[in-house]
Design a protein around this motif. Structure first.
Motif, mmCIF file in Angstrom:
data_model
loop_
_atom_site.group_PDB
_atom_site.id
_atom_site.type_symbol
_atom_site.label_atom_id
_atom_site.label_comp_id
_atom_site.label_asym_id
_atom_site.label_seq_id
_atom_site.Cartn_x
_atom_site.Cartn_y
_atom_site.Cartn_z
ATOM 1 N N GLU A 314 0.837 -1.199 0.000
ATOM 2 C CA GLU A 314 0.000 0.000 0.000
ATOM 3 C C GLU A 314 0.873 1.250 0.000
ATOM 4 O O GLU A 314 0.629 2.203 -0.765
ATOM 5 N N GLN A 315 1.893 1.264 0.841
ATOM 6 C CA GLN A 315 2.794 2.404 0.905
ATOM 7 C C GLN A 315 3.503 2.647 -0.421
ATOM 8 O O GLN A 315 3.651 3.798 -0.859
ATOM 9 N N ALA A 316 3.961 1.578 -1.067
ATOM 10 C CA ALA A 316 4.660 1.714 -2.343
ATOM 11 C C ALA A 316 3.755 2.372 -3.381
ATOM 12 O O ALA A 316 4.185 3.259 -4.134
ATOM 13 N N THR A 317 2.490 1.954 -3.427
ATOM 14 C CA THR A 317 1.529 2.555 -4.356
ATOM 15 C C THR A 317 1.344 4.037 -4.060
ATOM 16 O O THR A 317 1.313 4.881 -4.965
ATOM 17 N N PHE A 318 1.214 4.362 -2.769
ATOM 18 C CA PHE A 318 1.043 5.752 -2.366
ATOM 19 C C PHE A 318 2.266 6.591 -2.732
ATOM 20 O O PHE A 318 2.136 7.670 -3.326
ATOM 21 N N LEU A 319 3.461 6.126 -2.399
ATOM 22 C CA LEU A 319 4.673 6.899 -2.652
ATOM 23 C C LEU A 319 4.918 7.095 -4.146
ATOM 24 O O LEU A 319 5.374 8.164 -4.575
ATOM 25 N N GLU A 320 4.622 6.072 -4.932
ATOM 26 C CA GLU A 320 4.756 6.205 -6.384
ATOM 27 C C GLU A 320 3.814 7.288 -6.912
ATOM 28 O O GLU A 320 4.178 8.073 -7.802
ATOM 29 N N ALA A 321 2.608 7.341 -6.363
ATOM 30 C CA ALA A 321 1.642 8.356 -6.792
ATOM 31 C C ALA A 321 2.104 9.748 -6.376
ATOM 32 O O ALA A 321 1.955 10.715 -7.137
ATOM 33 N N VAL A 322 2.652 9.862 -5.171
ATOM 34 C CA VAL A 322 3.182 11.154 -4.723
ATOM 35 C C VAL A 322 4.290 11.624 -5.661
ATOM 36 O O VAL A 322 4.324 12.785 -6.095
ATOM 37 N N ALA A 323 5.206 10.716 -5.985
ATOM 38 C CA ALA A 323 6.330 11.064 -6.864
ATOM 39 C C ALA A 323 5.854 11.450 -8.257
ATOM 40 O O ALA A 323 6.409 12.350 -8.896
ATOM 41 N N ALA A 324 4.788 10.768 -8.732
ATOM 42 C CA ALA A 324 4.264 11.046 -10.070
ATOM 43 C C ALA A 324 3.385 12.286 -10.105
ATOM 44 O O ALA A 324 3.098 12.824 -11.177
ATOM 45 N N GLY A 325 2.922 12.724 -8.932
ATOM 46 C CA GLY A 325 2.024 13.874 -8.886
ATOM 47 C C GLY A 325 0.621 13.565 -9.353
ATOM 48 O O GLY A 325 -0.131 14.464 -9.744
ATOM 49 N N GLU A 326 0.231 12.279 -9.290
ATOM 50 C CA GLU A 326 -1.086 11.841 -9.733
ATOM 51 C C GLU A 326 -1.718 10.947 -8.676
ATOM 52 O O GLU A 326 -1.041 10.110 -8.083
#
Length: 360
Positions: A314-326
């Protein structure tokens, strides 16, 4: 769990609001992912001291001091305080991972959802069980049409004895918003709606009971947290409910902290062409299919999957989204609001002694 190529978790500066047990749980997984855990915030000085002693991070008494240093925050406070910190973080322009449930009341949940819709950042809600490998496989088969139309889900999250610390905030309605329903039943409701693709819920009938936590002779083998006795226990410890959605899809729910029956964490997904049983306690997944080729027959297929740390995924999905800005496109604020509406409906049905409509 596979990270997106080129994504480095250390590029995301993260803070944690609420430094109790679940806050430490998230911090440990952020460390294992290699995220930049800047610090944490808690109003309790001892909690801040424990956090600094365990992690290479700062601790603050004021959330604003942490907000100035991070790109995103995890909110792991007791339910009553979700709204204050989530709305503040969203207004600050941060991305938020908010632990379940969305809030302690439906009204508070709606205010968080409104803030998220107006914010530059996004809010993802921590229903980690969706990231279990068998759930991902089951959803894959469902999206392929293997089950036909999924029409009913039996959702169970039942403990024989598992009240999480009488006298803690978990057993205080003022702070938690409820008991077994809002603590663990929320997971069962979320998964059931997930398997149904979140249709509109039109009617809820349920009974939330308190039969064990308020007793002097409550019998248990062990207890998460301390047992301060029944005096301040004013929440439900079991719930039975039936949920009707648009198009005639339905959910039957059993959730309990304490019952006189064996524990059960099974989900049965029933479709027009096939079905499945998922045991969240063991991660066992079985498919139930049929055919007429070579003669009428029934087939039960066991599906083995790799073990997954669901919070870490779950965290990995969240952090990837934060980094992508989406926004991540899953575990959305609107889905969490649908779950909250069902919880509120069950509590209202209990008080009314009848089914209640949610589409009026």
């Amino acid at each position: 769990m596979t990270l997106v190529d080129g994504f480095d978790p250390s590029d995301v500066r993260v803070g944690i609001i609420g430094l109790g047990g679940i806050g430490h749980h998230h911090a440990e997984r952020l460390e294992s992912l290699g995220a930049d855990l800047v610090g944490g915030m808690d109003v309790d000085a001892e909690a801040r001291e424990r956090f600094v002693g365990r992690f290479d991070a700062h601790a603050f008494e004021d959330a604003g001091e942490l907000f100035d240093l991070v790109d995103a925050v995890f909110i792991t406070t007791p339910n009553r305080f979700h709204e204050d910190y989530a709305v503040s973080a969203l207004e600050w322009g941060l991305d938020v991972l908010l632990e379940k449930p969305l809030a302690h009341t439906l009204e508070s949940a709606r205010r968080i959802a409104d803030a998220a819709r107006d914010a530059e950042g996004f809010c993802m809600v921590g229903f980690n069980n969706r990231f279990a490998a068998p759930v991902e496989v089951l959803k894959h088969y469902q999206d392929q049409g293997r089950f036909g139309e999924v029409t009913h889900v039996e959702a169970n999250y039942v403990r024989r004895r598992g009240v999480p610390g009488r006298g803690s905030w978990f057993t205080s309605k003022e702070v938690s918003g409820g008991g077994s329903l809002i603590d663990i039943g929320v997971h069962a409701i979320d998964l059931a709606l997930h398997f149904l693709d979140f249709p509109e819920v039109v009617e809820v009938s349920g009974v939330a009971r308190s039969e064990f936590g308020g007793r002097d002779d409550y019998t248990y083998i062990d207890m998460w947290g301390e047992d301060s006795g029944p005096e301040d226990f004013d929440v439900d410890d079991s719930v039975s409910a039936f949920v009707r959605t648009a198009g005639g899809k339905t959910i039957s729910l059993e959730a309990a902290w304490a019952t006189n029956r064996p524990a059960n964490n099974d989900f049965f997904v029933r479709g027009t062409e096939a079905g499945a049983r998922f045991d969240r306690a063991t991660d066992e997944l079985t498919l139930f299919e049929n055919g007429v080729g070579g003669g009428h027959h029934l087939t039960d297929t066991a599906v083995d999957t790799r073990e997954v740390d669901t919070h870490r995924a779950e965290q990995a999905t969240f952090l990837e989204a934060v980094a992508a800005g989406e926004p991540p496109g899953r575990n959305t604020i609107d889905e969490a609001l649908s779950v909250q509406r069902v919880i509120d409906g069950i509590y209202r049905s209990t008080e009314a002694g009848r089914a209640v409509r949610l589409d009026e």
